[in-house]
Design a protein around this motif. Structure first.
Motif, PDB file in Angstrom:
ATOM      1  N   LEU A 204     -44.093  43.078 -90.873  1.00 27.93           N
ATOM      2  CA  LEU A 204     -45.480  43.505 -90.988  1.00 27.93           C
ATOM      3  C   LEU A 204     -45.732  44.733 -90.128  1.00 27.93           C
ATOM      4  CD1 LEU A 204     -48.335  43.082 -92.043  1.00 27.93           C
ATOM      5  CD2 LEU A 204     -48.720  41.449 -90.174  1.00 27.93           C
ATOM      6  N   TYR A 205     -45.133  44.773 -88.959  1.00 32.17           N
ATOM      7  CA  TYR A 205     -45.260  45.912 -88.043  1.00 32.17           C
ATOM      8  C   TYR A 205     -44.783  47.199 -88.720  1.00 32.17           C
ATOM      9  CZ  TYR A 205     -43.880  48.642 -83.821  1.00 32.17           C
ATOM     10  OH  TYR A 205     -43.697  49.604 -82.858  1.00 32.17           O
ATOM     11  N   TYR A 206     -43.611  47.153 -89.346  1.00 26.19           N
ATOM     12  CA  TYR A 206     -43.086  48.344 -90.012  1.00 26.19           C
ATOM     13  C   TYR A 206     -43.873  48.661 -91.283  1.00 26.19           C
ATOM     14  CZ  TYR A 206     -39.049  47.928 -86.879  1.00 26.19           C
ATOM     15  OH  TYR A 206     -38.240  47.855 -85.777  1.00 26.19           O
ATOM     16  N   ALA A 207     -44.302  47.642 -92.013  1.00 24.02           N
ATOM     17  CA  ALA A 207     -45.069  47.891 -93.230  1.00 24.02           C
ATOM     18  C   ALA A 207     -46.388  48.586 -92.905  1.00 24.02           C
ATOM     19  CB  ALA A 207     -45.328  46.574 -93.969  1.00 24.02           C
ATOM     20  N   ARG A 208     -47.044  48.160 -91.855  1.00 24.25           N
ATOM     21  CA  ARG A 208     -48.292  48.820 -91.470  1.00 24.25           C
ATOM     22  C   ARG A 208     -48.057  50.284 -91.112  1.00 24.25           C
ATOM     23  NH1 ARG A 208     -50.741  43.856 -87.759  1.00 24.25           N
ATOM     24  NH2 ARG A 208     -52.148  43.004 -89.344  1.00 24.25           N
ATOM     25  N   LEU A 209     -46.933  50.556 -90.464  1.00 20.89           N
ATOM     26  CA  LEU A 209     -46.651  51.940 -90.098  1.00 20.89           C
ATOM     27  C   LEU A 209     -46.334  52.774 -91.337  1.00 20.89           C
ATOM     28  CD1 LEU A 209     -46.520  53.954 -87.861  1.00 20.89           C
ATOM     29  CD2 LEU A 209     -44.194  53.209 -87.333  1.00 20.89           C
TER      30      LEU A 209
ATOM     31  N   LEU B 278     -39.062  57.356 -79.009  1.00 23.50           N
ATOM     32  CA  LEU B 278     -39.799  56.826 -80.154  1.00 23.50           C
ATOM     33  C   LEU B 278     -38.984  55.769 -80.878  1.00 23.50           C
ATOM     34  CD1 LEU B 278     -42.101  56.760 -82.180  1.00 23.50           C
ATOM     35  CD2 LEU B 278     -41.092  58.767 -83.294  1.00 23.50           C
ATOM     36  N   LEU B 279     -37.689  56.048 -81.097  1.00 24.70           N
ATOM     37  CA  LEU B 279     -36.844  55.076 -81.776  1.00 24.70           C
ATOM     38  C   LEU B 279     -36.758  53.781 -80.987  1.00 24.70           C
ATOM     39  CD1 LEU B 279     -34.931  54.268 -84.029  1.00 24.70           C
ATOM     40  CD2 LEU B 279     -33.069  55.404 -82.791  1.00 24.70           C
ATOM     41  N   GLY B 280     -36.572  53.885 -79.664  1.00 25.18           N
ATOM     42  CA  GLY B 280     -36.477  52.690 -78.838  1.00 25.18           C
ATOM     43  C   GLY B 280     -37.747  51.854 -78.876  1.00 25.18           C
ATOM     44  N   LEU B 281     -38.899  52.504 -78.891  1.00 28.18           N
ATOM     45  CA  LEU B 281     -40.163  51.775 -78.965  1.00 28.18           C
ATOM     46  C   LEU B 281     -40.302  51.051 -80.301  1.00 28.18           C
ATOM     47  CD1 LEU B 281     -42.537  54.464 -77.395  1.00 28.18           C
ATOM     48  CD2 LEU B 281     -41.944  52.263 -76.374  1.00 28.18           C
ATOM     49  N   LEU B 282     -39.945  51.743 -81.377  1.00 25.42           N
ATOM     50  CA  LEU B 282     -40.060  51.121 -82.705  1.00 25.42           C
ATOM     51  C   LEU B 282     -39.058  49.996 -82.874  1.00 25.42           C
ATOM     52  CD1 LEU B 282     -40.613  54.214 -85.029  1.00 25.42           C
ATOM     53  CD2 LEU B 282     -42.308  52.557 -84.256  1.00 25.42           C
ATOM     54  N   GLN B 283     -37.852  50.178 -82.357  1.00 28.25           N
ATOM     55  CA  GLN B 283     -36.865  49.107 -82.467  1.00 28.25           C
ATOM     56  C   GLN B 283     -37.335  47.856 -81.749  1.00 28.25           C
ATOM     57  OE1 GLN B 283     -33.470  51.333 -80.900  1.00 28.25           O
ATOM     58  NE2 GLN B 283     -32.427  51.075 -82.861  1.00 28.25           N
ATOM     59  N   ARG B 284     -37.992  48.012 -80.625  1.00 29.76           N
ATOM     60  CA  ARG B 284     -38.498  46.867 -79.863  1.00 29.76           C
ATOM     61  C   ARG B 284     -39.753  46.262 -80.478  1.00 29.76           C
ATOM     62  NH1 ARG B 284     -35.819  50.153 -76.504  1.00 29.76           N
ATOM     63  NH2 ARG B 284     -34.749  49.268 -74.670  1.00 29.76           N
ATOM     64  N   GLY B 285     -40.394  46.979 -81.396  1.00 29.58           N
ATOM     65  CA  GLY B 285     -41.627  46.481 -81.988  1.00 29.58           C
ATOM     66  C   GLY B 285     -42.821  46.591 -81.065  1.00 29.58           C
ATOM     67  N   ARG B 286     -42.756  47.489 -80.103  1.00 26.50           N
ATOM     68  CA  ARG B 286     -43.861  47.631 -79.160  1.00 26.50           C
ATOM     69  C   ARG B 286     -45.054  48.335 -79.795  1.00 26.50           C
ATOM     70  NH1 ARG B 286     -42.224  50.067 -73.426  1.00 26.50           N
ATOM     71  NH2 ARG B 286     -44.500  50.365 -73.484  1.00 26.50           N
ATOM     72  N   GLY B 287     -46.230  47.993 -79.321  1.00 28.63           N
ATOM     73  CA  GLY B 287     -47.421  48.657 -79.828  1.00 28.63           C
ATOM     74  C   GLY B 287     -47.391  50.153 -79.590  1.00 28.63           C
ATOM     75  N   ASP B 288     -46.830  50.574 -78.464  1.00 29.33           N
ATOM     76  CA  ASP B 288     -46.729  52.002 -78.197  1.00 29.33           C
ATOM     77  C   ASP B 288     -45.853  52.711 -79.215  1.00 29.33           C
ATOM     78  OD1 ASP B 288     -48.451  52.475 -76.168  1.00 29.33           O
ATOM     79  OD2 ASP B 288     -46.954  52.783 -74.600  1.00 29.33           O
ATOM     80  N   GLY B 289     -44.960  51.986 -79.893  1.00 29.15           N
ATOM     81  CA  GLY B 289     -44.157  52.599 -80.940  1.00 29.15           C
ATOM     82  C   GLY B 289     -45.030  53.128 -82.057  1.00 29.15           C
ATOM     83  N   THR B 290     -45.989  52.318 -82.502  1.00 32.07           N
ATOM     84  CA  THR B 290     -46.918  52.767 -83.537  1.00 32.07           C
ATOM     85  C   THR B 290     -47.759  53.935 -83.044  1.00 32.07           C
ATOM     86  OG1 THR B 290     -47.025  50.601 -84.606  1.00 32.07           O
ATOM     87  CG2 THR B 290     -48.890  52.077 -84.935  1.00 32.07           C
ATOM     88  N   LEU B 291     -48.304  53.824 -81.836  1.00 34.91           N
ATOM     89  CA  LEU B 291     -49.177  54.878 -81.304  1.00 34.91           C
ATOM     90  C   LEU B 291     -48.418  56.194 -81.155  1.00 34.91           C
ATOM     91  CD1 LEU B 291     -51.086  52.730 -78.651  1.00 34.91           C
ATOM     92  CD2 LEU B 291     -51.848  53.411 -80.936  1.00 34.91           C
ATOM     93  N   HIS B 292     -47.175  56.135 -80.676  1.00 34.54           N
ATOM     94  CA  HIS B 292     -46.389  57.353 -80.534  1.00 34.54           C
ATOM     95  C   HIS B 292     -45.977  57.911 -81.903  1.00 34.54           C
ATOM     96  CE1 HIS B 292     -46.229  56.325 -76.314  1.00 34.54           C
ATOM     97  NE2 HIS B 292     -45.541  57.423 -76.049  1.00 34.54           N
ATOM     98  N   ALA B 293     -45.676  57.045 -82.845  1.00 34.74           N
ATOM     99  CA  ALA B 293     -45.287  57.505 -84.179  1.00 34.74           C
ATOM    100  C   ALA B 293     -46.439  58.249 -84.859  1.00 34.74           C
ATOM    101  CB  ALA B 293     -44.841  56.325 -85.037  1.00 34.74           C
ATOM    102  N   LEU B 294     -47.648  57.746 -84.685  1.00 33.12           N
ATOM    103  CA  LEU B 294     -48.798  58.394 -85.303  1.00 33.12           C
ATOM    104  C   LEU B 294     -49.107  59.741 -84.662  1.00 33.12           C
ATOM    105  CD1 LEU B 294     -51.135  55.290 -85.765  1.00 33.12           C
ATOM    106  CD2 LEU B 294     -49.733  56.434 -87.483  1.00 33.12           C
ATOM    107  N   ALA B 295     -48.666  59.932 -83.419  1.00 32.48           N
ATOM    108  CA  ALA B 295     -48.896  61.209 -82.730  1.00 32.48           C
ATOM    109  C   ALA B 295     -47.740  62.185 -82.903  1.00 32.48           C
ATOM    110  CB  ALA B 295     -49.140  60.952 -81.242  1.00 32.48           C
ATOM    111  N   ALA B 296     -46.597  61.687 -83.364  1.00 26.97           N
ATOM    112  CA  ALA B 296     -45.397  62.526 -83.503  1.00 26.97           C
ATOM    113  C   ALA B 296     -45.423  63.270 -84.834  1.00 26.97           C
ATOM    114  CB  ALA B 296     -44.143  61.657 -83.417  1.00 26.97           C
ATOM    115  N   PRO B 297     -44.581  64.305 -84.993  1.00 25.19           N
ATOM    116  CA  PRO B 297     -44.435  64.927 -86.312  1.00 25.19           C
ATOM    117  C   PRO B 297     -44.065  63.874 -87.354  1.00 25.19           C
ATOM    118  CG  PRO B 297     -43.364  66.255 -84.640  1.00 25.19           C
ATOM    119  CD  PRO B 297     -43.773  64.988 -83.966  1.00 25.19           C
ATOM    120  N   ARG B 298     -44.679  63.966 -88.526  1.00 28.54           N
ATOM    121  CA  ARG B 298     -44.528  62.912 -89.532  1.00 28.54           C
ATOM    122  C   ARG B 298     -43.074  62.713 -89.929  1.00 28.54           C
ATOM    123  NH1 ARG B 298     -44.680  62.790 -95.183  1.00 28.54           N
ATOM    124  NH2 ARG B 298     -45.412  60.802 -96.059  1.00 28.54           N
ATOM    125  N   ALA B 299     -42.308  63.786 -90.104  1.00 30.41           N
ATOM    126  CA  ALA B 299     -40.912  63.653 -90.512  1.00 30.41           C
ATOM    127  C   ALA B 299     -40.105  62.902 -89.458  1.00 30.41           C
ATOM    128  CB  ALA B 299     -40.308  65.036 -90.767  1.00 30.41           C
TER     129      ALA B 299
END
Length: 472
Positions: free
Chosen positions: A58-63, A12-33
Motif C-alpha cells: 500500500l505504501y508503494y501503491a500510494r507513492l 532516498l532509496l534507503g528510506l523507501l526500502q525501509r518504508g519510512r514516512g520520510d521516504g514518501t516526503l523525500h520522493a515527492l520533493a525529489a526530481p520525478r525521474a
C-alpha cells in the motif's frame, strides 16, 4: 530468496526500502525521474527481510499514485524470462500486491496487467487472489479457461487442480467457476472442490500425532521421532504431556529434562516450565551450559514462556550472562520487570545495539520494555533504532516506545509516521502527531477519506479530529 541489500538510511532509496514516512516526503520533493527509479527498484527487488509479515504494497501503491507513475517497469519484471525459471512467489509477490492496490484506486492499467499475468504468468495464484478482491464477476469468469488450461485433464492434472482449489487464499473465483455452465469448467471445478474436501476429511480422520491413552514415554518417543525427521515437536509434545501426565510421572519427566534425548529433554523442559515446577530454572541453566544446541535453544524458549515471579527474579541474576540465556533474561525483564529493572533493561538495550546493530532480533522486546517502563533516557538509542533498522515492524515498536519516552515525538518522528508503511505505526502517529503542522492536518484528512486505509487508523484519525478542531 537472497537477503536484500539495503541502502543507507540517509538516501532516498534507503528510506523507501525501509518504508519510512520520510521516504514518501523525500520522493515527492525529489526530481520525478529519480523518485520513480528508486520506487521501481523497491517494488522489483523486494527489500523486506520478512516479506510475509512486513507491509510495503500500500505504501508503494500510494507513492505510484502521487507520482503518477507508469507500470512499464513492473510489466517488464512480471514477464521477464526469469518468470519461467524462478517460480518463487517472493519474486513477483510485492509487484502483484502493489498492482492490486492500484486497481483498488481505479487504475485500469493495473487491473489489465493483473488479468494478463493471472492468465499467463508463473505467479498466477497470487494475481488471482488480488483479482478476487478487486475484479468484477465478468473479469473473473473470463479467466476460467486460461487458469484451468494449466491443469491437464489427466489424473495427475486433476489432483493438482484439487490442491490448487483447496489451498486458494481467496475462494471467490473458484466458486464462480463452479457455477459455470460450460462442461469444461463447472464440472471440473466442482469435482476439484469435492476432492479437496475429501482430502481434508481424510487427514482429519487419520491424524499422525498423539492419541488418547498415550503414556508419558510414548509422548517422549514421538518428540524424538520428530527430531529424526527434522521436525521440532517439543512444544506440542509438552502440551500432550499436560494431558497424559499425572503426579506419579514427575520424577520420570525431571529425569528426562536432565538426561534424556534431545526431543524428550526439550519436551520435558517446556512441560516443567509451563507447570512452573520449582526445579525447572536450574534445569534450564544446566541445559544451556551443557546441552546440545537443540536442547539449549529449547531451554531458552521454555524460559521465555514462563510468566511467574520466580522467572523474573532469576532473570535479574541471568541478565549479565554473555549468552543466549542472558539475552533472554533481558527480554523477560523488559516484558515483565518493574520500574526497578529500568537500568538493567536500558543497559541491555544499549549493549545490544552496540554489539549487534539496529536489526538484532533481541531488540524487539527491549524496545517494547523501554516504552513500557517509561525509560526517558532511552530516547536517543530508540531514535537510532527508528532511523536505521531495516525492519518496519521494529521501527513501529520504536515509534511506540518513543511516544512514551520522548517529549519531541509529537513534533518529530510522529509527523513522518503518518506516511509509514505499517498501519500500526500510522495509528500511533494519528494519536500523537502535533496538528499545528499543516502537513499533519492535511494528512489526517486524506487518511480519513482513503478507502484503502485500515479501520484502526481511521478510527484513531477521526477520534483525533473530534478532539482537535485544528485538524479538521
Amino acid at each position: 530468496m537472497f537477503d536484500p541489500v539495503i541502502a543507507p538510511s540517509g538516501t532516498l532509496l534507503g528510506l523507501l526500502q525501509r518504508g519510512r514516512g520520510d521516504g514518501t516526503l523525500h520522493a515527492l520533493a525529489a526530481p520525478r525521474a529519480e523518485a520513480l527509479a528508486a520506487l521501481n527498484h523497491c517494488v522489483l527487488s523486494d527489500p523486506r527481510h520478512d516479506w510475509q509479515v512486513e507491509n510495503r504494497s500500500l505504501y508503494y501503491a500510494r507513492l505510484y499514485m502521487d507520482l503518477h507513475g507508469g507500470l512499464e517497469e513492473i510489466e517488464r519484471h512480471l514477464y521477464d524470462v526469469d518468470d519461467r525459471i524462478d517460480t518463487d512467489e517472493a519474486r513477483t509477490g510485492l509487484a502483484l500486491a502493489v498492482l492490486g492496490h492500484l486497481a483498488s484506486y481505479g487504475r485500469d492499467d493495473a487491473l489489465r496487467l493483473l488479468r494478463g499475468y493471472a492468465a499467463a504468468g508463473a505467479g498466477w495464484a497470487w494475481a488471482l487472489d488480488e483479482l478476487a478482491l478487486r475484479d468484477d464477476d465478468a473479469g473473473l469468469r473470463a479467466l476460467a479457461g486460461p487458469i484451468l488450461a494449466r491443469f491437464p485433464a489427466t489424473p495427475e492434472g486433476e489432483a493438482e487442480l484439487a490442491v490448487a482449489v483447496r489451498d486458494a487464499f481467496e475462494p471467490r473465483p473458484w466458486r464462480l467457476w463452479a457455477d459455470d455452465p460450460r462442461p469444461s469448467v463447472g464440472p471440473r471445478v466442482r469435482a476439484a472442490q469435492e476432492a479437496g474436501s475429501f482430502d481434508r476429511w481424510q487427514r482429519q480422520m487419520r491424524p499422525a500425532g498423539p492419541r488418547p491413552g498415550w503414556s508419558v514415554q510414548a509422548v517422549f518417543d514421538w518428540a524424538e521421532q520428530g527430531l529424526e525427521r527434522g521436525a521440532a515437536l517439543h512444544v506440542p509434545a509438552a502440551r500432550c504431556l499436560s494431558a497424559v501426565a499425572g503426579s506419579d510421572d514427575r520424577a520420570a519427566i525431571v529425569t528426562a529434562a536432565r538426561e534424556g534425548g534431545d526431543g524428550a529433554r526439550s519436551t520435558a523442559l517446556h512441560y516443567l516450565a509451563e507447570s512452573r515446577d520449582p526445579v525447572v530454572l536450574d534445569l534450564i541453566e544446566a541445559a544451556v551450559a551443557g546441552g546440545s544446541r537443540t536442547v539449549a535453544d529449547a531451554a531458552v524458549a521454555a524460559f521465555e514462556r514462563m510468566c511467574g515471579d520466580e522467572a523474573v527474579d532469576r532473570a535479574r541474576g541471568w541478565i549479565h550472562r554473555p549468552d543466549a540465556l542472558g539475552a533472554s533474561a533481558a527480554g523477560v525483564l523488559a516484558c515483565r520487570g518493574d520500574a526497578g529493572d529500568a537500568q538493567l533493561v536500558l543497559g541491555a538495550l544499549r549493549g545490544t545495539v552496540r554489539a549487534d546493530g539496529p536489526d538484532a532480533p533481541t531488540l524487539w522486546n527491549l524496545v517494547d520494555g523501554a516504552g513500557r517502563l517509561g525509560i526517558g533516557c532511552a530516547a536517543p538509542v530508540l531514535r537510532h533504532v527508528y532511523r536505521e533498522t531495516a525492519s518496519s515492524h521494529l521501527r513501529g515498536r520504536a515509534a511506540r516506545a518513543l511516544a512514551a519516552t520522548d517529549a519531541s515525538f509529537p513534533t518529530g518522528f510522529a509527523v513522518e509516521c503518518l506516511w509509514d508503511c505499517e498501519e500500526t505505526t500510522r495509528e500511533v502517529a494519528a494519536r500523537h502527531a502535533e496538528t499545528g503542522d499543516v502537513r499533519v492536518a492535511e494528512r489526517l484528512r486524506r487518511l480519513a477519506a482513503d478507502p484503502a486505509e485500515e479501520a484502526e487508523v481511521q478510527t484513531a484519525v477521526r477520534s483525533r479530529m473530534g478532539q482537535d478542531p485544528q485538524a479538521v
